[in-house]
Every structure is written in structure tokens, then in C-alpha cells.
Motif scaffolding. Structure first.
Motif, PDB file in Angstrom:
ATOM      1  N   PRO A 132      -1.753  -2.205  -9.982  1.00  0.00           N
ATOM      2  CA  PRO A 132      -2.513  -1.627  -8.815  1.00  0.00           C
ATOM      3  C   PRO A 132      -4.193  -1.303  -8.621  1.00  0.00           C
ATOM      4  O   PRO A 132      -4.200  -1.143 -10.009  1.00  0.00           O
ATOM      5  CB  PRO A 132      -1.722  -0.620  -9.338  1.00  0.00           C
ATOM      6  CG  PRO A 132      -0.964  -0.679 -10.227  1.00  0.00           C
ATOM      7  CD  PRO A 132      -1.201  -1.826 -10.483  1.00  0.00           C
ATOM      8  N   VAL A 133      -4.773  -1.352  -7.750  1.00  0.00           N
ATOM      9  CA  VAL A 133      -6.172  -1.874  -7.447  1.00  0.00           C
ATOM     10  C   VAL A 133      -6.408  -0.273  -6.201  1.00  0.00           C
ATOM     11  O   VAL A 133      -5.604   0.035  -5.366  1.00  0.00           O
ATOM     12  CB  VAL A 133      -6.796  -2.153  -6.942  1.00  0.00           C
ATOM     13  CG1 VAL A 133      -8.511  -2.660  -6.853  1.00  0.00           C
ATOM     14  CG2 VAL A 133      -6.773  -3.339  -8.078  1.00  0.00           C
ATOM     15  N   THR A 134      -7.191   0.871  -7.013  1.00  0.00           N
ATOM     16  CA  THR A 134      -7.839   2.130  -5.498  1.00  0.00           C
ATOM     17  C   THR A 134      -9.233   2.280  -5.430  1.00  0.00           C
ATOM     18  O   THR A 134      -9.196   2.337  -4.132  1.00  0.00           O
ATOM     19  CB  THR A 134      -6.861   2.580  -6.501  1.00  0.00           C
ATOM     20  OG1 THR A 134      -7.569   3.428  -7.761  1.00  0.00           O
ATOM     21  CG2 THR A 134      -5.708   2.995  -6.819  1.00  0.00           C
ATOM     22  N   LYS A 135      -9.929   1.510  -6.254  1.00  0.00           N
ATOM     23  CA  LYS A 135     -11.399   1.088  -5.789  1.00  0.00           C
ATOM     24  C   LYS A 135     -11.769   0.247  -6.587  1.00  0.00           C
ATOM     25  O   LYS A 135     -11.946  -0.146  -7.871  1.00  0.00           O
ATOM     26  CB  LYS A 135     -11.744   3.324  -6.963  1.00  0.00           C
ATOM     27  CG  LYS A 135     -11.494   3.207  -8.166  1.00  0.00           C
ATOM     28  CD  LYS A 135     -12.015   4.503  -8.559  1.00  0.00           C
ATOM     29  CE  LYS A 135     -12.136   4.980  -9.779  1.00  0.00           C
ATOM     30  NZ  LYS A 135     -11.096   4.341 -10.600  1.00  0.00           N
ATOM     31  N   VAL A 177       0.453  -1.422   0.234  1.00  0.00           N
ATOM     32  CA  VAL A 177       0.304  -0.447   0.171  1.00  0.00           C
ATOM     33  C   VAL A 177       0.594   1.615  -0.001  1.00  0.00           C
ATOM     34  O   VAL A 177       1.514   1.354   1.016  1.00  0.00           O
ATOM     35  CB  VAL A 177      -0.961   0.157   1.045  1.00  0.00           C
ATOM     36  CG1 VAL A 177      -1.525   0.997   0.956  1.00  0.00           C
ATOM     37  CG2 VAL A 177      -1.688  -1.216   1.299  1.00  0.00           C
ATOM     38  N   ALA A 178       1.238   1.626  -1.169  1.00  0.00           N
ATOM     39  CA  ALA A 178       2.030   3.111  -1.538  1.00  0.00           C
ATOM     40  C   ALA A 178       3.473   2.899  -0.913  1.00  0.00           C
ATOM     41  O   ALA A 178       4.008   4.081  -0.460  1.00  0.00           O
ATOM     42  CB  ALA A 178       1.508   4.396  -0.724  1.00  0.00           C
ATOM     43  N   GLU A 226      -5.409   4.938  -1.321  1.00  0.00           N
ATOM     44  CA  GLU A 226      -3.705   4.737  -2.163  1.00  0.00           C
ATOM     45  C   GLU A 226      -3.536   3.695  -3.279  1.00  0.00           C
ATOM     46  O   GLU A 226      -4.857   3.066  -3.285  1.00  0.00           O
ATOM     47  CB  GLU A 226      -2.365   4.285  -1.019  1.00  0.00           C
ATOM     48  CG  GLU A 226      -1.909   5.501  -0.261  1.00  0.00           C
ATOM     49  CD  GLU A 226      -2.999   5.678   1.001  1.00  0.00           C
ATOM     50  OE1 GLU A 226      -4.380   4.703   1.266  1.00  0.00           O
ATOM     51  OE2 GLU A 226      -2.754   6.465   2.329  1.00  0.00           O
ATOM     52  N   ALA A 227      -3.002   3.144  -3.856  1.00  0.00           N
ATOM     53  CA  ALA A 227      -2.841   2.248  -4.535  1.00  0.00           C
ATOM     54  C   ALA A 227      -2.464   1.178  -3.921  1.00  0.00           C
ATOM     55  O   ALA A 227      -1.133   0.627  -3.181  1.00  0.00           O
ATOM     56  CB  ALA A 227      -1.952   2.456  -6.254  1.00  0.00           C
ATOM     57  N   VAL A 228      -2.899  -0.255  -4.150  1.00  0.00           N
ATOM     58  CA  VAL A 228      -2.867  -1.457  -3.520  1.00  0.00           C
ATOM     59  C   VAL A 228      -2.814  -3.039  -4.436  1.00  0.00           C
ATOM     60  O   VAL A 228      -2.783  -2.974  -5.349  1.00  0.00           O
ATOM     61  CB  VAL A 228      -4.346  -2.007  -2.530  1.00  0.00           C
ATOM     62  CG1 VAL A 228      -3.378  -3.382  -1.930  1.00  0.00           C
ATOM     63  CG2 VAL A 228      -4.432  -0.632  -1.607  1.00  0.00           C
ATOM     64  N   LYS A 229      -1.157  -2.987  -4.348  1.00  0.00           N
ATOM     65  CA  LYS A 229      -0.960  -4.706  -5.156  1.00  0.00           C
ATOM     66  C   LYS A 229      -0.583  -5.242  -4.560  1.00  0.00           C
ATOM     67  O   LYS A 229      -0.019  -4.940  -3.254  1.00  0.00           O
ATOM     68  CB  LYS A 229       0.119  -3.964  -6.167  1.00  0.00           C
ATOM     69  CG  LYS A 229       1.405  -3.415  -5.862  1.00  0.00           C
ATOM     70  CD  LYS A 229       2.497  -2.886  -6.529  1.00  0.00           C
ATOM     71  CE  LYS A 229       3.382  -2.654  -5.724  1.00  0.00           C
ATOM     72  NZ  LYS A 229       4.508  -1.860  -7.159  1.00  0.00           N
ATOM     73  N   TRP A 256       3.509  -9.005  -9.029  1.00  0.00           N
ATOM     74  CA  TRP A 256       2.728  -7.448  -8.331  1.00  0.00           C
ATOM     75  C   TRP A 256       1.859  -8.088  -9.761  1.00  0.00           C
ATOM     76  O   TRP A 256       1.741  -7.829 -10.377  1.00  0.00           O
ATOM     77  CB  TRP A 256       3.323  -6.479  -8.788  1.00  0.00           C
ATOM     78  CG  TRP A 256       4.563  -6.442  -7.548  1.00  0.00           C
ATOM     79  CD1 TRP A 256       5.930  -6.431  -7.261  1.00  0.00           C
ATOM     80  CD2 TRP A 256       4.257  -6.416  -5.873  1.00  0.00           C
ATOM     81  NE1 TRP A 256       5.983  -5.970  -5.799  1.00  0.00           N
ATOM     82  CE2 TRP A 256       5.306  -6.271  -5.228  1.00  0.00           C
ATOM     83  CE3 TRP A 256       3.024  -6.629  -5.147  1.00  0.00           C
ATOM     84  CZ2 TRP A 256       5.242  -5.816  -3.935  1.00  0.00           C
ATOM     85  CZ3 TRP A 256       3.130  -6.481  -3.654  1.00  0.00           C
ATOM     86  CH2 TRP A 256       4.655  -6.109  -3.425  1.00  0.00           C
TER      87      TRP A 256
END
Length: 323
Positions: free
Chosen positions: A230-233, A192-193, A212-215, A227
Motif C-alpha cells: 500500500p502507498v499513501t504519500k 483505493v480503500a 487513503e491507501a492505494v495498491k 497486490w
């Protein structure tokens, strides 16, 4: 035991490669034997134990016979041949369920045997693409003259990117990240970031989340994988509609590949039938032609199976993403 021999024929002769020109030869102990004669190519050696390291090149014939206390010798064992060395494998990293396995040329090898899950391939090439999850054991060995075979070289692929990653806010300070379970995976890492946490579960409560972007990535026997995106929403209605359209295309492609696999299997059955006929008539030219055709169709079939696994994995990803 032979009626004219004081000791029985030696059984269980095995040859393994120690160095490029030196081998280890072992066999089962023979009752009544006080020594053994080991023949490697045209040279013979007298030894007292049922294991010996001797000079021997790839493809060399090896035989052993027992020697009784009276000096009489038993019959020669069934001949075995020095196998090639074990290949050294490289498993490429991959974002899909297909991975490319490659190896260097092994002196004395005529073909290479590749096993990955239920897939088995015999090839002259120095690389092959196989379907594999993180827990799929990938094995390759070299095949030499008289079907002598090296020891297996075993590797695992690094896991493919984690799929189905979703973020749902539970408060202004917390969010829960969830993702799809992957076979053969022992651990996951969430970023997370730039702040990372590890877990063996398929969900993780993340602190101080504010968009924040999550991977996420997974770890298996082959190490850490790639990885995830990235997912944010959560997905929007437009994104879900696009995924549904892609899902229809993927399922159409799956149906086509399944039809191709059926056709390849039918062609293989025909070719193997005619190969049997050609073998019965000892038609060496036709045998060679049919073997080449069978090898090509088998390669096409295996590629189609790998494509099918990739498409089915993508289908599962989309279904997971749209819920």
C-alpha cells in the motif's frame, strides 16, 4: 523402397499417451499400402488406416510396416517407444521474479525437461525454481527410456507485485496513481480503500482521494498477481536515503553473483571437456562421476541466474522508486 519390398518403409511414426495403458499411434501414409502391421512389444495388429489406438505401456517399443495388395510387406519402421504421460504442473505464487514449478512423479519417467524463457534444465527432481515474467512460457515434459518424451505441459506464472507505485495529488478531490509497466501484463487493477478500478494503462486518475491507501495488481496469462504494498504519500528524504543505501548493497550483490556465474561457466567447460575424454576412453565410472558433477554445477548456475534476475529486478524497483 527396398529392392525386395513391394512397399516402402513407413515413415513418421508417432506415439502419444491416451490413458496410462493405452496409446495412439500415427504415421505417414505409405504409397501402395493397403494395410499396416503395427507391432507393440511382442504383439502385432493389422490395421487399414494410418492411425490406431492400441494397448501399450510406458517404454514399450512400437514399429509399423506397410502391407501391399499382394500381401508382401515392407521393412519395419524405425522403432519408437511409448513416452511417459504429460506431467501436471503447479506454479507457486511469488513476490519476486523467481517462481517454483512443481509436478507429481510420472510413471516411467527418468528425468524431466524444464524450459522457462531461455533457461533449459534436465532434472530428476520434482520441482525447480526458474526466473519468469508474467509472459514467460513455462514448459515441462517427462523423459522416459530411449529418450522418449511426453507432450509439454505449459503454464504461466501469475504476475509479481506491481512496482514503482506512486501517488500524486492533483487537487483536493483527485489524485493520479502511476506504476511501472510489467512485461506480459494485459490489465491492472487499482484499489483505493476497497474501491477498485481496472485499466490497461500504466496510470489512472483516482476520484475522491484524501490520503487513503492505494495498491495495484496486474493480470497476465497466469491470472491476477499479488497486490503491491500500500502507498499513501510520496517518499520522504529519509526513505529515499535508505533506498539509496539498499541500492548500493544490491549492486554489490549483483557484481558478486555475476562473478559466481562466470566461475560456474568456466567449471562447466572444464567438466564437459573431461567428460568428452572419459567418453572416448569408455571410462564408465568417471563418466558417471562427471555427469553428476555437471548436473550439480548446472543446478548451481541456474540458481545463480535466478538470483541475478531477482537482484536486477530489485535494483530496477529501487531506481524507479527514488526517481
Amino acid at each position: 523402397m527396398d529392392a525386395t519390398s513391394a512397399v516402402a518403409q513407413v515413415k513418421g511414426v508417432r506415439v502419444s499417451v491416451k490413458t496410462p495403458r493405452r496409446v495412439v499411434i500415427t504415421w505417414n501414409t505409405t504409397p501402395g499400402a493397403v494395410a499396416y502391421t503395427v507391432q507393440v512389444a511382442a504383439k502385432t495388429y493389422t490395421v487399414t488406416s494410418a492411425a490406431k489406438s492400441l494397448p501399450g505401456a510406458v517404454g514399450t517399443r512400437v514399429r509399423v510396416r506397410a502391407v501391399a495388395a499382394s500381401g508382401e510387406t515392407g521393412p519395419w519402421s524405425t522403432a519408437v517407444y511409448v513416452p511417459p504421460s504429460r506431467p501436471k504442473l503447479t506454479v507457486a505464487r511469488s513476490a519476486t521474479k523467481k517462481v517454483t514449478v512443481s509436478w507429481g512423479k510420472v510413471p516411467g519417467a527418468t528425468r524431466y525437461e524444464v524450459h522457462a524463457g531461455t533457461m533449459e534444465v534436465l532434472t530428476r527432481a520434482l520441482k525447480v525454481t526458474v526466473p519468469a515474467d508474467a509472459d514467460t512460457k513455462i514448459r515441462v515434459r517427462a523423459v522416459g527410456v530411449h529418450a522418449s518424451k511426453s507432450a509439454w505441459c505449459i503454464r504461466y506464472r501469475a504476475p509479481a507485485p506491481v512496482t514503482g507505485v506512486k501517488v500524486s495529488a492533483s487537487s483536493s478531490a483527485y489524485a493520479r496513481v502511476v506504476w511501472s509497466t510489467m512485461p506480459g501484463v494485459s490489465q491492472y487493477e487499482v484499489d483505493v480503500a476497497g474501491t477498485r478500478s481496472t485499466t490497461s494503462k500504466t496510470n489512472l486518475a483516482v476520484l475522491a482521494f484524501s490520503g487513503e491507501a492505494v495498491k495495484v495488481r496486474a493480470k497476465g496469462p497466469g491470472g491476477w498477481g499479488m497486490w503491491s504494498a500500500p502507498v499513501t504519500k510520496p517518499l520522504s528524504d529519509t526513505e529515499i536515503a535508505a533506498l539509496r543505501e539498499e541500492l548500493a548493497d544490491v549492486r554489490e550483490a549483483i557484481a558478486q553473483v555475476q562473478a559466481d556465474i562466470s566461475e560456474y561457466n568456466a567449471n562447466l567447460a572444464k567438466l564437459e571437456y573431461w567428460l568428452k575424454v572419459a567418453t572416448e576412453y569408455n571410462d564408465t565410472i568417471r563418466i558417471a562421476e562427471l555427469e553428476a558433477e555437471i548436473e550439480q554445477v548446472t543446478a548451481d548456475l541456474n540458481e545463480a541466474k535466478a538470483d541475478l534476475a531477482d537482484l536486477q529486478a530489485r535494483e530496477a524497483e529501487i531506481v524507479e522508486a527514488i526517481g
